[in-house]
Scaffold this active site. Structure first.
Site, PDB file in Angstrom:
ATOM      1  CD1 TRP A   1     -16.228  15.497 -16.005  1.00  0.00           C
ATOM      2  CD2 TRP A   1     -17.333  13.827 -14.995  1.00  0.00           C
ATOM      3  NE1 TRP A   1     -15.519  14.490 -16.155  1.00  0.00           N
ATOM      4  CE2 TRP A   1     -16.005  13.387 -15.557  1.00  0.00           C
ATOM      5  CE3 TRP A   1     -18.166  12.831 -14.415  1.00  0.00           C
ATOM      6  CZ2 TRP A   1     -15.604  12.152 -15.411  1.00  0.00           C
ATOM      7  CZ3 TRP A   1     -17.550  11.618 -14.416  1.00  0.00           C
ATOM      8  CH2 TRP A   1     -16.462  11.280 -14.674  1.00  0.00           C
TER       9      TRP A   1
ATOM     10  CD1 TRP B   1     -13.862  13.794 -13.026  1.00  0.00           C
ATOM     11  CD2 TRP B   1     -12.259  13.817 -11.679  1.00  0.00           C
ATOM     12  NE1 TRP B   1     -12.814  14.287 -13.677  1.00  0.00           N
ATOM     13  CE2 TRP B   1     -11.587  14.287 -12.761  1.00  0.00           C
ATOM     14  CE3 TRP B   1     -11.346  13.898 -10.401  1.00  0.00           C
ATOM     15  CZ2 TRP B   1     -10.255  14.584 -12.876  1.00  0.00           C
ATOM     16  CZ3 TRP B   1     -10.062  14.194 -10.550  1.00  0.00           C
ATOM     17  CH2 TRP B   1      -9.600  14.517 -11.805  1.00  0.00           C
TER      18      TRP B   1
ATOM     19  CG  ASN C   1      -8.482   2.441   0.384  1.00  0.00           C
ATOM     20  OD1 ASN C   1      -8.283   3.411  -0.496  1.00  0.00           O
ATOM     21  ND2 ASN C   1      -8.759   1.178  -0.223  1.00  0.00           N
TER      22      ASN C   1
ATOM     23  CD1 TRP D   1     -10.605  12.327  -4.778  1.00  0.00           C
ATOM     24  CD2 TRP D   1     -12.413  11.873  -6.095  1.00  0.00           C
ATOM     25  NE1 TRP D   1     -11.490  12.343  -3.930  1.00  0.00           N
ATOM     26  CE2 TRP D   1     -12.793  12.103  -4.498  1.00  0.00           C
ATOM     27  CE3 TRP D   1     -13.540  11.753  -6.848  1.00  0.00           C
ATOM     28  CZ2 TRP D   1     -13.924  11.997  -4.223  1.00  0.00           C
ATOM     29  CZ3 TRP D   1     -14.873  11.619  -6.514  1.00  0.00           C
ATOM     30  CH2 TRP D   1     -15.146  11.780  -5.204  1.00  0.00           C
TER      31      TRP D   1
ATOM     32  CD  GLU E   1      -3.191  -1.038  -0.003  1.00  0.00           C
ATOM     33  OE1 GLU E   1      -3.065   0.169  -0.505  1.00  0.00           O
ATOM     34  OE2 GLU E   1      -3.735  -1.928  -0.253  1.00  0.00           O
TER      35      GLU E   1
ATOM     36  CD1 TRP F   1      -1.361   0.263  -3.901  1.00  0.00           C
ATOM     37  CD2 TRP F   1      -1.690   1.258  -5.737  1.00  0.00           C
ATOM     38  NE1 TRP F   1      -2.041  -0.747  -4.798  1.00  0.00           N
ATOM     39  CE2 TRP F   1      -2.283   0.258  -6.152  1.00  0.00           C
ATOM     40  CE3 TRP F   1      -1.902   2.411  -6.723  1.00  0.00           C
ATOM     41  CZ2 TRP F   1      -2.491  -0.015  -7.043  1.00  0.00           C
ATOM     42  CZ3 TRP F   1      -2.328   2.038  -7.952  1.00  0.00           C
ATOM     43  CH2 TRP F   1      -2.614   0.637  -8.215  1.00  0.00           C
TER      44      TRP F   1
HETATM   45  P1  FAD Z   1      -3.487   1.846   5.291  1.00  0.00           P
HETATM   46  O1  FAD Z   1      -4.483   0.847   4.772  1.00  0.00           O
HETATM   47  O2  FAD Z   1      -2.973   1.412   6.589  1.00  0.00           O
HETATM   48  O3  FAD Z   1      -2.184   1.953   4.482  1.00  0.00           O
HETATM   49  C1  FAD Z   1      -1.029   2.392   4.871  1.00  0.00           C
HETATM   50  C2  FAD Z   1      -0.420   3.754   3.837  1.00  0.00           C
HETATM   51  O4  FAD Z   1      -0.523   3.148   2.633  1.00  0.00           O
HETATM   52  C3  FAD Z   1      -1.484   4.606   3.848  1.00  0.00           C
HETATM   53  O5  FAD Z   1      -1.194   5.599   5.062  1.00  0.00           O
HETATM   54  C4  FAD Z   1      -1.144   5.454   2.712  1.00  0.00           C
HETATM   55  O6  FAD Z   1      -0.109   6.232   2.785  1.00  0.00           O
HETATM   56  C5  FAD Z   1      -0.848   4.470   1.621  1.00  0.00           C
HETATM   57  N1  FAD Z   1      -1.841   3.826   0.950  1.00  0.00           N
HETATM   58  C6  FAD Z   1      -2.776   2.950   1.050  1.00  0.00           C
HETATM   59  N2  FAD Z   1      -3.795   2.967   0.045  1.00  0.00           N
HETATM   60  C7  FAD Z   1      -3.291   4.108  -0.784  1.00  0.00           C
HETATM   61  C8  FAD Z   1      -3.753   4.368  -2.112  1.00  0.00           C
HETATM   62  N3  FAD Z   1      -4.807   3.838  -2.720  1.00  0.00           N
HETATM   63  N4  FAD Z   1      -3.047   5.274  -2.441  1.00  0.00           N
HETATM   64  C9  FAD Z   1      -2.201   5.787  -1.979  1.00  0.00           C
HETATM   65  N5  FAD Z   1      -1.696   5.476  -0.918  1.00  0.00           N
HETATM   66  C10 FAD Z   1      -2.219   4.718  -0.175  1.00  0.00           C
HETATM   67  N6  FAD Z   1      -4.528   8.661   0.823  1.00  0.00           N
HETATM   68  C11 FAD Z   1      -3.703   9.947   1.415  1.00  0.00           C
HETATM   69  O7  FAD Z   1      -2.708   9.540   2.097  1.00  0.00           O
HETATM   70  N7  FAD Z   1      -4.148  11.120   1.139  1.00  0.00           N
HETATM   71  C12 FAD Z   1      -5.466  11.386   0.427  1.00  0.00           C
HETATM   72  O8  FAD Z   1      -5.599  12.557   0.180  1.00  0.00           O
HETATM   73  C13 FAD Z   1      -6.127  10.220  -0.298  1.00  0.00           C
HETATM   74  N8  FAD Z   1      -7.175  10.595  -0.861  1.00  0.00           N
HETATM   75  C14 FAD Z   1      -7.904   9.540  -1.552  1.00  0.00           C
HETATM   76  C15 FAD Z   1      -8.951   9.495  -2.236  1.00  0.00           C
HETATM   77  C16 FAD Z   1      -9.760   8.551  -2.987  1.00  0.00           C
HETATM   78  C17 FAD Z   1     -10.774   8.999  -3.835  1.00  0.00           C
HETATM   79  C18 FAD Z   1      -9.349   7.392  -2.409  1.00  0.00           C
HETATM   80  C19 FAD Z   1     -10.143   6.079  -3.051  1.00  0.00           C
HETATM   81  C20 FAD Z   1      -8.365   7.047  -1.825  1.00  0.00           C
HETATM   82  C21 FAD Z   1      -7.463   8.060  -1.142  1.00  0.00           C
HETATM   83  N9  FAD Z   1      -6.361   7.881  -0.350  1.00  0.00           N
HETATM   84  C22 FAD Z   1      -5.689   8.982   0.104  1.00  0.00           C
HETATM   85  C23 FAD Z   1      -5.828   6.594  -0.345  1.00  0.00           C
HETATM   86  C24 FAD Z   1      -6.089   5.613   1.013  1.00  0.00           C
HETATM   87  O9  FAD Z   1      -7.612   5.740   1.212  1.00  0.00           O
HETATM   88  C25 FAD Z   1      -5.772   6.393   2.246  1.00  0.00           C
HETATM   89  O10 FAD Z   1      -4.320   6.365   2.167  1.00  0.00           O
HETATM   90  C26 FAD Z   1      -5.815   5.221   3.547  1.00  0.00           C
HETATM   91  O11 FAD Z   1      -7.404   5.051   3.695  1.00  0.00           O
HETATM   92  C27 FAD Z   1      -5.343   5.978   4.648  1.00  0.00           C
HETATM   93  O12 FAD Z   1      -5.473   5.229   5.950  1.00  0.00           O
HETATM   94  P2  FAD Z   1      -4.668   4.494   6.720  1.00  0.00           P
HETATM   95  O13 FAD Z   1      -3.254   5.131   7.034  1.00  0.00           O
HETATM   96  O14 FAD Z   1      -5.135   3.497   7.694  1.00  0.00           O
HETATM   97  O15 FAD Z   1      -4.091   3.407   5.531  1.00  0.00           O
END
Ligand code: FAD
Length: 327
Positions: free
Chosen positions: A107, A160, A142, A183, A76, A79
């Site tokens: 849109w 969007w 997420n 997004w 993750e 990503w």
């Molecule tokens: P965990 O599940 O514990 O993951 C660990 C780390 O991995 C996260 O802290 C993050 O740094 C990274 N990560 C995980 N999933 C993603 C992903 N899809 N894309 C990029 N990095 C990821 N994340 C942000 O940090 N900032 C945002 O502004 C943001 N906006 C988002 C908008 C949308 C529409 C979507 C679908 C996802 C977005 N995310 C964003 C990604 C993700 O949802 C969050 O990083 C995550 O939910 C944060 O919770 P966590 O730290 O417990 O994640």
């Protein structure tokens, strides 16, 4: 806030709570402190580095357990890197209506509908609960982010960028690249696979007993579980007994609104959480699972432990693999 709090959270998540070892099983949760790492706000503000987190995951693998979960947290984090590289490559196109692929898609602009989405009164409980959580806390899981983004862009077909802008204004973990990149992907503006989620199916899969929607939508507290994700299906009698009258948005005598008239909402044409819509490049139908970029392909191959071409026609094993990535 700050580095001390970030390090304390890391220690709690990995070592004291031992949550890393089950991350893969819990990461799609929506309710509670420890279903995911919650490290994102500190990462976004530069209070902790992804390298330190990755290094600690490595130490955990050596000292406790090495499994799919320990792999997945680092996956993750990759990503996060991916979206930074993606934005560096595509520049300001990630902020434009047609996204990096330059789609000509139009849109909708509907201020009332947009307001309902923002305030959590769309009438779709999963969307509303997530939007109210975001407004109250500055965080959304997420799983929630993917669903509310899919609903805004693919079901309501609203611009969007209004969704991304709203997230930007509220997320504690707001990060330019992760937000706008995710997004654009959710709206089908990257040329990669598009997940149009069937909201009712997602609700039943990830909130089977309705605990999450009840937590954020007190008006649904006494709605029977088999209707809690589809309250518009309650009979008059059930509405009476549960103290939740469902009716038109804006009708002061109602406790919860019916969803806007859109056949997508009810799932008849939904993709079951997996049906691709052919993002922007005109591919329709069952969703093609191809890597959008070589970097994505590399990530996909890492999971398989082998080389070769990643991606392929949707519907088979390759598609499942993409589901792991994006769902
Ligand atoms: P965990 O599940 O514990 O993951 C660990 C780390 O991995 C996260 O802290 C993050 O740094 C990274 N990560 C995980 N999933 C993603 C992903 N899809 N894309 C990029 N990095 C990821 N994340 C942000 O940090 N900032 C945002 O502004 C943001 N906006 C988002 C908008 C949308 C529409 C979507 C679908 C996802 C977005 N995310 C964003 C990604 C993700 O949802 C969050 O990083 C995550 O939910 C944060 O919770 P966590 O730290 O417990 O994640």
């Amino acid at each position: 806030g700050g580095e001390a709090a970030a390090l304390a959270r890391l220690k709690h998540y990995l070592w004291d709570g031992d949550h890393l070892g089950t991350y893969f099983e819990t990461r799609n949760g929506m309710l509670g402190a420890d279903y995911s790492s919650k490290l994102a706000p500190w990462l976004a503000h530069g209070c902790i580095s992804p390298r330190l987190i990755a290094a600690e995951c490595g130490r955990y693998e050596r000292e406790r357990v090495k499994n799919k979960s320990t792999y997945w947290l680092v996956f993750e984090l990759i990503w996060r890197d991916f979206f930074k590289l993606y934005c560096a490559k595509h520049g300001t196109s990630v902020f434009k209506a047609g996204g990096p692929i330059g789609s000509a898609q139009r849109w909708r602009k509907d201020p009332t509908l947009l307001r309902r989405w923002k305030e959590g009164t769309t009438g779709v409980p999963l969307v509303d609960a997530n939007m109210r959580e975001l407004a109250a806390t500055g965080f959304m899981s997420n799983r929630g982010r993917q669903n509310v983004a899919s609903y805004l862009a693919l079901d309501l077909q609203l611009d969007w960028r209004d969704g991304a802008d709203h997230f930007e204004s509220l997320l504690l973990d707001y990060d330019v690249c992760s937000n706008w990149g995710n997004w654009a992907a959710a709206a089908g503006m990257t040329g990669g696979r598009v997940n149009r989620f069937n909201l009712v199916k997602q609700s039943k899969d990830y909130d089977a007993d309705g605990a999450y929607v009840r937590h954020w939508l007190p008006e649904l507290a006494n709605v029977p579980t088999d209707k809690v994700h589809e309250p518009w299906k309650m009979s008059k009698d059930e509405m009476e007994r549960s103290g939740c009258r469902v009716g038109n948005y804006g009708d002061a005598s109602c406790d919860y609104p019916t969803p806007p008239k859109s056949h997508f909402v009810y799932g008849e044409k939904g993709g079951g959480g997996g049906g691709g819509r052919g993002g922007g490049r005109g591919r329709g139908g069952g969703g093609r699972s191809v890597a959008a970029t070589p970097a994505q392909a590399a990530i996909m191959n890492r999971g398989k432990g082998g080389g070769g071409r990643s991606g392929g026609r949707g519907g088979g094993r390759k598609r499942v693999q993409m589901d792991y990535m994006m769902d």
